[in-house]
Design a protein around this motif. Sequence first.
Motif, PDB file in Angstrom:
ATOM      1  N   VAL A  89     -35.681  -3.276   1.419  1.00  0.00           N
ATOM      2  CA  VAL A  89     -35.109  -3.947   2.588  1.00  0.00           C
ATOM      3  C   VAL A  89     -34.124  -4.995   2.092  1.00  0.00           C
ATOM      4  CG1 VAL A  89     -37.133  -3.567   4.048  1.00  0.00           C
ATOM      5  CG2 VAL A  89     -36.969  -5.658   2.701  1.00  0.00           C
ATOM      6  N   GLU A  90     -33.289  -5.485   2.979  1.00  0.00           N
ATOM      7  CA  GLU A  90     -32.345  -6.533   2.606  1.00  0.00           C
ATOM      8  C   GLU A  90     -32.223  -7.535   3.741  1.00  0.00           C
ATOM      9  OE1 GLU A  90     -28.145  -4.490   3.974  1.00  0.00           O
ATOM     10  OE2 GLU A  90     -28.822  -4.194   1.927  1.00  0.00           O
ATOM     11  N   LYS A  91     -31.833  -8.750   3.401  1.00  0.00           N
ATOM     12  CA  LYS A  91     -31.618  -9.777   4.412  1.00  0.00           C
ATOM     13  C   LYS A  91     -30.320  -9.478   5.140  1.00  0.00           C
ATOM     14  CE  LYS A  91     -34.090 -13.555   2.250  1.00  0.00           C
ATOM     15  NZ  LYS A  91     -34.061 -14.977   1.879  1.00  0.00           N
ATOM     16  N   SER A  92     -30.317  -9.765   6.410  1.00  0.00           N
ATOM     17  CA  SER A  92     -29.088  -9.586   7.190  1.00  0.00           C
ATOM     18  C   SER A  92     -28.215 -10.817   7.023  1.00  0.00           C
ATOM     19  CB  SER A  92     -29.415  -9.354   8.657  1.00  0.00           C
ATOM     20  OG  SER A  92     -30.037 -10.497   9.196  1.00  0.00           O
ATOM     21  N   PRO A  93     -26.915 -10.653   7.182  1.00  0.00           N
ATOM     22  CA  PRO A  93     -26.033 -11.820   7.071  1.00  0.00           C
ATOM     23  C   PRO A  93     -26.340 -12.808   8.202  1.00  0.00           C
ATOM     24  CG  PRO A  93     -24.803  -9.903   7.798  1.00  0.00           C
ATOM     25  CD  PRO A  93     -26.180  -9.434   7.460  1.00  0.00           C
ATOM     26  N   PRO A  94     -26.180 -14.124   7.947  1.00  0.00           N
ATOM     27  CA  PRO A  94     -26.517 -15.113   8.973  1.00  0.00           C
ATOM     28  C   PRO A  94     -25.590 -15.070  10.183  1.00  0.00           C
ATOM     29  CG  PRO A  94     -25.533 -16.181   7.068  1.00  0.00           C
ATOM     30  CD  PRO A  94     -25.726 -14.730   6.707  1.00  0.00           C
ATOM     31  N   VAL A  95     -24.375 -14.616  10.010  1.00  0.00           N
ATOM     32  CA  VAL A  95     -23.413 -14.557  11.103  1.00  0.00           C
ATOM     33  C   VAL A  95     -22.910 -13.128  11.225  1.00  0.00           C
ATOM     34  CG1 VAL A  95     -21.197 -15.410  11.957  1.00  0.00           C
ATOM     35  CG2 VAL A  95     -22.704 -16.925  10.659  1.00  0.00           C
ATOM     36  N   THR A  96     -22.954 -12.600  12.436  1.00  0.00           N
ATOM     37  CA  THR A  96     -22.468 -11.238  12.630  1.00  0.00           C
ATOM     38  C   THR A  96     -20.948 -11.209  12.541  1.00  0.00           C
ATOM     39  OG1 THR A  96     -22.383 -11.514  15.020  1.00  0.00           O
ATOM     40  CG2 THR A  96     -24.412 -10.613  14.099  1.00  0.00           C
ATOM     41  N   GLN A  97     -20.443 -10.121  12.025  1.00  0.00           N
ATOM     42  CA  GLN A  97     -19.003  -9.954  11.878  1.00  0.00           C
ATOM     43  C   GLN A  97     -18.431  -9.044  12.956  1.00  0.00           C
ATOM     44  OE1 GLN A  97     -18.625  -8.631   7.853  1.00  0.00           O
ATOM     45  NE2 GLN A  97     -19.184 -10.612   7.018  1.00  0.00           N
ATOM     46  N   SER A  98     -19.274  -8.382  13.661  1.00  0.00           N
ATOM     47  CA  SER A  98     -18.862  -7.503  14.752  1.00  0.00           C
ATOM     48  C   SER A  98     -20.065  -7.322  15.665  1.00  0.00           C
ATOM     49  CB  SER A  98     -18.398  -6.157  14.200  1.00  0.00           C
ATOM     50  OG  SER A  98     -19.480  -5.508  13.560  1.00  0.00           O
ATOM     51  N   LYS A  99     -19.913  -6.514  16.696  1.00  0.00           N
ATOM     52  CA  LYS A  99     -21.078  -6.224  17.534  1.00  0.00           C
ATOM     53  C   LYS A  99     -22.085  -5.442  16.705  1.00  0.00           C
ATOM     54  CE  LYS A  99     -20.003  -6.485  22.276  1.00  0.00           C
ATOM     55  NZ  LYS A  99     -20.364  -5.957  23.555  1.00  0.00           N
ATOM     56  N   GLU A 100     -23.323  -5.832  16.809  1.00  0.00           N
ATOM     57  CA  GLU A 100     -24.369  -5.163  16.050  1.00  0.00           C
ATOM     58  C   GLU A 100     -25.488  -4.779  16.993  1.00  0.00           C
ATOM     59  OE1 GLU A 100     -25.497  -7.651  12.797  1.00  0.00           O
ATOM     60  OE2 GLU A 100     -23.538  -7.516  11.879  1.00  0.00           O
ATOM     61  N   PHE A 101     -26.183  -3.710  16.635  1.00  0.00           N
ATOM     62  CA  PHE A 101     -27.334  -3.246  17.396  1.00  0.00           C
ATOM     63  C   PHE A 101     -28.517  -3.227  16.454  1.00  0.00           C
ATOM     64  CE2 PHE A 101     -30.121  -0.207  19.450  1.00  0.00           C
ATOM     65  CZ  PHE A 101     -30.066  -0.643  20.764  1.00  0.00           C
ATOM     66  N   TYR A 102     -29.586  -3.909  16.815  1.00  0.00           N
ATOM     67  CA  TYR A 102     -30.735  -4.074  15.939  1.00  0.00           C
ATOM     68  C   TYR A 102     -31.809  -3.049  16.244  1.00  0.00           C
ATOM     69  CZ  TYR A 102     -28.371  -8.449  15.077  1.00  0.00           C
ATOM     70  OH  TYR A 102     -27.430  -9.379  14.745  1.00  0.00           O
ATOM     71  N   ILE A 103     -32.308  -2.424  15.213  1.00  0.00           N
ATOM     72  CA  ILE A 103     -33.406  -1.482  15.354  1.00  0.00           C
ATOM     73  C   ILE A 103     -34.696  -2.295  15.323  1.00  0.00           C
ATOM     74  CG2 ILE A 103     -34.613   0.469  14.319  1.00  0.00           C
ATOM     75  CD1 ILE A 103     -31.906   1.291  13.091  1.00  0.00           C
ATOM     76  N   PRO A 104     -35.574  -2.132  16.315  1.00  0.00           N
ATOM     77  CA  PRO A 104     -36.796  -2.937  16.347  1.00  0.00           C
ATOM     78  C   PRO A 104     -37.673  -2.666  15.132  1.00  0.00           C
ATOM     79  CG  PRO A 104     -36.638  -1.530  18.292  1.00  0.00           C
ATOM     80  CD  PRO A 104     -35.476  -1.203  17.427  1.00  0.00           C
ATOM     81  N   HIS A 105     -38.269  -3.715  14.620  1.00  0.00           N
ATOM     82  CA  HIS A 105     -39.200  -3.592  13.493  1.00  0.00           C
ATOM     83  C   HIS A 105     -40.525  -3.084  14.028  1.00  0.00           C
ATOM     84  CE1 HIS A 105     -41.083  -4.444   9.669  1.00  0.00           C
ATOM     85  NE2 HIS A 105     -42.067  -5.002  10.323  1.00  0.00           N
ATOM     86  N   LYS A 106     -41.044  -2.070  13.409  1.00  0.00           N
ATOM     87  CA  LYS A 106     -42.350  -1.532  13.761  1.00  0.00           C
ATOM     88  C   LYS A 106     -43.284  -1.771  12.585  1.00  0.00           C
ATOM     89  CE  LYS A 106     -41.059   0.481  17.613  1.00  0.00           C
ATOM     90  NZ  LYS A 106     -41.526   0.099  18.897  1.00  0.00           N
ATOM     91  N   SER A 107     -44.357  -2.470  12.834  1.00  0.00           N
ATOM     92  CA  SER A 107     -45.297  -2.762  11.751  1.00  0.00           C
ATOM     93  C   SER A 107     -46.183  -1.546  11.482  1.00  0.00           C
ATOM     94  CB  SER A 107     -46.155  -3.964  12.103  1.00  0.00           C
ATOM     95  OG  SER A 107     -46.946  -3.678  13.242  1.00  0.00           O
ATOM     96  N   VAL A 108     -46.559  -1.398  10.237  1.00  0.00           N
ATOM     97  CA  VAL A 108     -47.506  -0.367   9.847  1.00  0.00           C
ATOM     98  C   VAL A 108     -48.613  -1.075   9.093  1.00  0.00           C
ATOM     99  CG1 VAL A 108     -47.902   1.708   8.469  1.00  0.00           C
ATOM    100  CG2 VAL A 108     -45.722   1.391   9.655  1.00  0.00           C
ATOM    101  N   VAL A 109     -49.813  -1.070   9.659  1.00  0.00           N
ATOM    102  CA  VAL A 109     -50.947  -1.740   9.055  1.00  0.00           C
ATOM    103  C   VAL A 109     -52.028  -0.707   8.825  1.00  0.00           C
ATOM    104  CG1 VAL A 109     -52.678  -3.539   9.328  1.00  0.00           C
ATOM    105  CG2 VAL A 109     -50.371  -3.898  10.226  1.00  0.00           C
ATOM    106  N   ARG A 110     -52.376  -0.535   7.570  1.00  0.00           N
ATOM    107  CA  ARG A 110     -53.463   0.400   7.224  1.00  0.00           C
ATOM    108  C   ARG A 110     -54.654  -0.410   6.785  1.00  0.00           C
ATOM    109  NH1 ARG A 110     -49.334   3.853   3.876  1.00  0.00           N
ATOM    110  NH2 ARG A 110     -48.443   5.051   5.578  1.00  0.00           N
ATOM    111  N   LYS A 111     -55.752  -0.198   7.462  1.00  0.00           N
ATOM    112  CA  LYS A 111     -56.987  -0.943   7.136  1.00  0.00           C
ATOM    113  C   LYS A 111     -57.938  -0.060   6.381  1.00  0.00           C
ATOM    114  CE  LYS A 111     -56.517  -3.988  11.040  1.00  0.00           C
ATOM    115  NZ  LYS A 111     -57.094  -4.579  12.200  1.00  0.00           N
TER     116      LYS A 111
END
Length: 93
Positions: free
Chosen positions: A71-93
Motif C-alpha cells: 500500500v502507499e500513502k496518498s498525497p495530502p492535496v489532490t491534483q485532480s478529481k479523485e474517486f476513492y475506493i472504500p477500504h474493506k477490512s479483512v479480519v481472520r480470527k
Amino acid sequence: MVFDEFKERLTRVPEGWYETTLPWKANHPLLPSNNDGSLKRFHSLNRKFQREGLTEEYDAIIKEQLAQGVVEKSPPVTQSKEFYIPHKSVVRK
C-alpha cells in the motif's frame, strides 16, 4: 472496437503505472469526488476496530504493508478529481 479504444487511451504516468478511461463507457463523465463519504466509512471502521480491540493489530498490519510497498500513502492535496475506493477490512480470527 473496445480493445482498440482501450489501447489508444492507455498512458503511462511518471510514477510508473498505467491510466486509461473506462473502455466500456464511451465519453463517460468524470466521477464526482466521494471524499466525504469515504472519510465517514473510514471513521465508522475505526470505531468498529476500537470496540473489538483490533486497532493496534490492524495498525501494525497496515504499517507492515506500507513498508513492503503493498500500500502507499496518498498525497495530502489532490491534483485532480479523485474517486476513492472504500477500504474493506479483512479480519481472520
